[in-house]
Write a protein that holds these residues in place. Structure first.
Motif, PDB file in Angstrom:
ATOM      1  N   TYR A   1      52.287  -6.015  20.806  1.00 28.68           N
ATOM      2  CA  TYR A   1      51.041  -5.615  21.458  1.00 28.68           C
ATOM      3  C   TYR A   1      50.622  -6.586  22.534  1.00 28.68           C
ATOM      4  O   TYR A   1      49.945  -6.227  23.493  1.00 28.68           O
ATOM      5  N   VAL A   2      51.031  -7.852  22.364  1.00 33.95           N
ATOM      6  CA  VAL A   2      50.755  -8.837  23.407  1.00 33.95           C
ATOM      7  C   VAL A   2      51.524  -8.434  24.668  1.00 33.95           C
ATOM      8  O   VAL A   2      50.972  -8.396  25.771  1.00 33.95           O
TER       9      VAL A   2
ATOM     10  N   ALA B   1      49.900  -5.365  26.234  1.00 34.98           N
ATOM     11  CA  ALA B   1      48.656  -5.648  26.947  1.00 34.98           C
ATOM     12  C   ALA B   1      48.921  -6.395  28.249  1.00 34.98           C
ATOM     13  O   ALA B   1      48.275  -6.152  29.270  1.00 34.98           O
TER      14      ALA B   1
ATOM     15  N   THR C   1      53.654  -6.891  15.405  1.00 37.83           N
ATOM     16  CA  THR C   1      52.333  -7.207  15.946  1.00 37.83           C
ATOM     17  C   THR C   1      52.469  -7.832  17.330  1.00 37.83           C
ATOM     18  O   THR C   1      51.699  -7.516  18.230  1.00 37.83           O
ATOM     19  N   GLY C   2      53.460  -8.704  17.498  1.00 38.50           N
ATOM     20  CA  GLY C   2      53.607  -9.445  18.753  1.00 38.50           C
ATOM     21  C   GLY C   2      53.872  -8.543  19.941  1.00 38.50           C
ATOM     22  O   GLY C   2      53.576  -8.902  21.082  1.00 38.50           O
TER      23      GLY C   2
ATOM     24  N   ALA D   1      44.026  -2.476  23.747  1.00 39.25           N
ATOM     25  CA  ALA D   1      45.181  -3.133  23.133  1.00 39.25           C
ATOM     26  C   ALA D   1      44.699  -4.186  22.137  1.00 39.25           C
ATOM     27  O   ALA D   1      45.275  -4.353  21.059  1.00 39.25           O
ATOM     28  N   GLY D   2      43.627  -4.881  22.499  1.00 39.11           N
ATOM     29  CA  GLY D   2      43.054  -5.882  21.600  1.00 39.11           C
ATOM     30  C   GLY D   2      42.526  -5.248  20.321  1.00 39.11           C
ATOM     31  O   GLY D   2      42.829  -5.697  19.218  1.00 39.11           O
ATOM     32  N   TYR D   3      41.743  -4.167  20.494  1.00 40.08           N
ATOM     33  CA  TYR D   3      41.227  -3.467  19.308  1.00 40.08           C
ATOM     34  C   TYR D   3      42.368  -2.953  18.442  1.00 40.08           C
ATOM     35  O   TYR D   3      42.338  -3.066  17.216  1.00 40.08           O
TER      36      TYR D   3
ATOM     37  N   TYR E   1      48.346  -5.882   8.489  1.00 39.78           N
ATOM     38  CA  TYR E   1      49.518  -6.750   8.575  1.00 39.78           C
ATOM     39  C   TYR E   1      49.326  -8.132   7.980  1.00 39.78           C
ATOM     40  O   TYR E   1      50.300  -8.778   7.615  1.00 39.78           O
TER      41      TYR E   1
ATOM     42  N   ALA F   1      46.184  -5.742  12.518  1.00 40.48           N
ATOM     43  CA  ALA F   1      46.261  -7.036  11.839  1.00 40.48           C
ATOM     44  C   ALA F   1      45.587  -6.994  10.471  1.00 40.48           C
ATOM     45  O   ALA F   1      45.991  -7.705   9.552  1.00 40.48           O
TER      46      ALA F   1
ATOM     47  N   LEU G   1      45.377  -4.051  18.046  1.00 42.14           N
ATOM     48  CA  LEU G   1      46.026  -5.102  17.274  1.00 42.14           C
ATOM     49  C   LEU G   1      45.101  -5.651  16.194  1.00 42.14           C
ATOM     50  O   LEU G   1      45.555  -5.989  15.097  1.00 42.14           O
ATOM     51  N   LEU G   2      43.811  -5.694  16.492  1.00 44.81           N
ATOM     52  CA  LEU G   2      42.864  -6.147  15.473  1.00 44.81           C
ATOM     53  C   LEU G   2      42.933  -5.243  14.243  1.00 44.81           C
ATOM     54  O   LEU G   2      43.027  -5.705  13.109  1.00 44.81           O
TER      55      LEU G   2
END
Lengths: 586, 83
Positions: free
Chosen positions: A84-85, A88, A81-82, A281-283, A292, A289, A285-286
């Motif tokens: 994606y930070v 972005a 997950t990290g 990128a936010g969407y 996850y 998540a 990961l949402l």
């Protein structure tokens, strides 16, 4: 209706949906084929990215790994997950601004070099084929269990479906199929999780049930789990066996690898604007998540259910263990696949499941009259078996099968597309035949996709480990090869082609060599693995899963050193870097 | 040109701040300090374990949306947004 018919119906219906979408959105130009005409909304792209990227490893394998690894499984949760930070913050907006079709194309222009392009294509193919091998194994497992066909036949069916929509639809077809696949897979993942959460804790939200008390026991799920597993000689669920440096490195390799995966990066080429790339990128990961944060709860609950089934009474008492003849139905069905195996070592007709590799537990086990662990459970089956273990209705089981297939197919399609784009756009159009017509390039792309599917299918027969593990290697390779040169391409104007090529080659060779040495990846026929894969032999105590971090550092170091002693990039390339750094020219 | 440099600096500052949060919640709380934090309990969770398996992910999601929002604002401030 029996389970098999129901599964065929649900899985069949999902296939019809995917193919329907593929026909509706088939690619008409190379722009459609490579980047869906750059017209995908950030929300849809977020969903497609989530499906693209959540593979059989996430869906089938991850919760199972967490069930058995406990805290150590966190490497997958944070690692996947990290990244994606990083994506972005460092890559997505700039690559979108660059606005071409493929990752090697960026590397070619930024490093003004055909050699760099070829090296990038090689890295991409390495990474993507490693990854796709894991997906194909996932498809094989699902088919063999739920459709009761040979793994080989299952693989063929999976290959056929991907063939139809990836070859026909290109990126455009894949994008909208992935949106549908996301919906199928997230529904299939959360529904059983919610059911099981209610059964065990009475709390319907798995993320909260994870930390709740078990119904009528007045003790927390995690505390109870820690108790049971330690009483059987396993490590506490909430702490781990892996060394800190290994946990650190695996997590970092997975994060950086995520940001360096070509099939993920290319998804951000499909949105209309730089702004959209950031939001997307936010969407993404949402949506990721959602699965996850559910997965560790599923893992813990699955482990609890499994332990409870086998260790039905007090540990160490004669009637504390499950009588084999009275084993539940799910165990019998999974025994047929060979993924659950029972061996009555002490001949008492009961199942003893404990950690016989723990020397400190040996004496205790002996005093109970246990003569070794009698049950082996393949980690990859936990999510698939979960609804059966929790005795959920058949339609839930059918749904999970469809979800697992959706996860594997969506990722496989995305991977096959970047492979085919690398061949048709980077190698054929970019180097061999620059004068090729758009129509012929599109045809070349389709042929390349078809060939890639065949190779992927072949690799899927004999992958070197569990689904999640195989996939973890792809991340290491991506972290060590592609990520550093893309990052430096944007953030370090002075980086030149000599540095980038040297860096990529070093990172890739080092990481691939290390993995091949300890695990064997592609060279099994030559006797790989050549080294015994134990912590004492590892460099700095870092396992093959985490070695991508060292590969990455080597890549950076070599690239920086080489670029210092060679000529700076030409003026127009420095201008290109200035341009991609701002969304709109000043 | 000056404006361009200032824009890039503002971007790097934001990136650095986000990265700090990213590192702290995952590598800090979830890995390096996990044993210390595990002595603190939050409901049925040990805190370090929660950060490793839940908390860090929530923070990552929030972080990307925060970055996108801030960055779009900076774009407008320096008049480089895409209209």
């Amino acid at each position: 209706m029996d389970l098999k018919t129901l599964t065929y119906l649900v899985v069949g219906a999902s296939f019809v949906l995917y193919i329907g979408i593929a026909i509706w959105s088939r690619a008409k130009s190379t722009g459609d084929f490579y980047v869906a005409g750059k017209g995908v909304s950030p929300l849809a792209n977020g969903m497609a990215t989530a499906a693209d990227w959540m593979s059989a490893a996430s869906f089938i394998s991850m919760a199972g790994l967490i069930a058995f690894l406990g805290y150590d499984g966190s490497v997958y949760l944070m690692g996947w997950t990290g990244g994606y930070v990083l994506l972005a913050l460092f890559l997505a907006p700039y690559l979108r601004k660059f606005g071409k079709f493929t990752v090697p194309e960026f590397i070619a222009e930024r490093y003004y070099s055909k050699t760099a392009r070829v090296v990038a294509v090689i890295c991409l193919i390495f990474v993507s084929f490693t990854y796709v091998a894991g997906q194909m194994r996932g498809v094989g497992i699902v088919f063999s269990r739920f459709l009761e066909v040979e793994v080989t036949v299952g693989l063929m069916i999976g290959m056929g479906i991907v063939f139809i929509y990836a070859v026909l639809g290109g990126m455009k077809g894949i994008t909208y199929t992935q949106v549908a696949q996301y919906c199928v897979l997230i529904f299939a993942y959360t529904v059983p999780a919610i059911f099981i959460a209610i059964q065990i804790t009475g709390n319907a939200i798995p993320q909260l049930a994870f930390g709740s008390e078990i119904t009528n026991e007045g003790v927390g799920l995690l505390d109870k789990l820690d108790d049971i597993v330690t009483s059987l000689g396993f490590t506490q669920f909430t702490s781990g066996d892996k060394s800190k440096i290994d946990v650190f490195c695996i997590t970092l390799a997975l994060m950086v690898g995520t940001a360096g995966l070509p099939h993920v990066i290319v998804r951000f080429f499909t949105v209309p604007k730089v702004r959209d790339a950031r939001m997307s990128a936010g969407y993404a990961l949402l949506f990721i998540a959602l699965l996850y944060t559910t997965a560790p709860a599923v893992g813990a609950m699955a482990r609890y259910n499994l332990m409870n089934t086998i260790q039905s009474g007090e540990v160490g008492t004669t009637d504390g263990n499950l009588v084999y003849e009275e084993r539940p139905e799910w165990m019998k069905t999974w025994e047929n696949t060979g993924l659950v195996v029972f061996d009555d070592k002490n001949g008492d007709g009961r199942v003893q499941y404990y950690n016989d590799a723990n020397p400190d537990f040996q004496a205790t086990a002996n005093s109970y009259g246990w003569e070794g662990n009698e049950l082996s459970v393949d980690r990859d089956i936990m999510v698939l078996a979960n609804p059966e273990i929790a005795s959920l209705p058949n339609w839930v089981i059918a749904l999970v099968a469809a979800g697992g297939i959706a996860a594997a197919l969506s990722t496989a399609a995305g991977l096959l597309l970047v492979i085919s784009a690398a061949i048709s756009h980077d190698i054929i159009k970019g180097i061999l035949a620059p004068a090729i017509s758009e129509k012929n390039e599109l045809r070349a792309g389709r042929i390349a996709a078809a060939v890639a599917i065949l190779i992927a299918g072949y690799l899927g027969f004999d992958p070197p480990g569990w689904v999640a593990q195989v996939v973890a290697f792809a991340f290491g390779l991506a972290a060590a090869s592609l990520f550093p040169v893309i990052l430096m391409g944007i953030f370090y104007k002075r980086m030149n082609k000599e540095g980038a090529i040297a860096g990529m080659v070093t990172g890739l060779l080092f990481t691939y060599g290390y993995i091949e040495f300890f695990k064997g990846l592609f060279l099994k026929w030559a006797g790989a693995p050549w080294g015994e894969n134990v912590a004492e032999n590892w460099l700095f105590g870092i396992s093959p899963e985490g070695i991508g971090v060292i590969g990455m550092l080597l890549n950076f170091a070599v690239a920086l050193a080489v670029s210092r002693v060679t000529a700076p990039p030409p003026e127009h390339v420095q201008q290109l870097v200035e341009d991609i750094r701002v969304p709109r020219a000043m | 040109m000056e404006n361009r440099k200032a824009y890039w600096r503002a971007n790097l500052r934001l990136v650095f701040a986000c990265l700090l949060v990213w590192f702290t919640c995952s590598y800090g709380f979830g890995i390096l300090l996990v044993d210390q934090l595990n002595s603190i309990r939050m409901g049925g969770f040990k805190l370090g374990f929660w950060f490793a398996q839940q908390g860090s992910i929530y923070i990552f999601v929030a972080l990307i949306f925060f970055y996108a929002w801030r960055m779009n604002k900076i774009d407008r401030q320096f008049d480089v947004d895409e209209g």
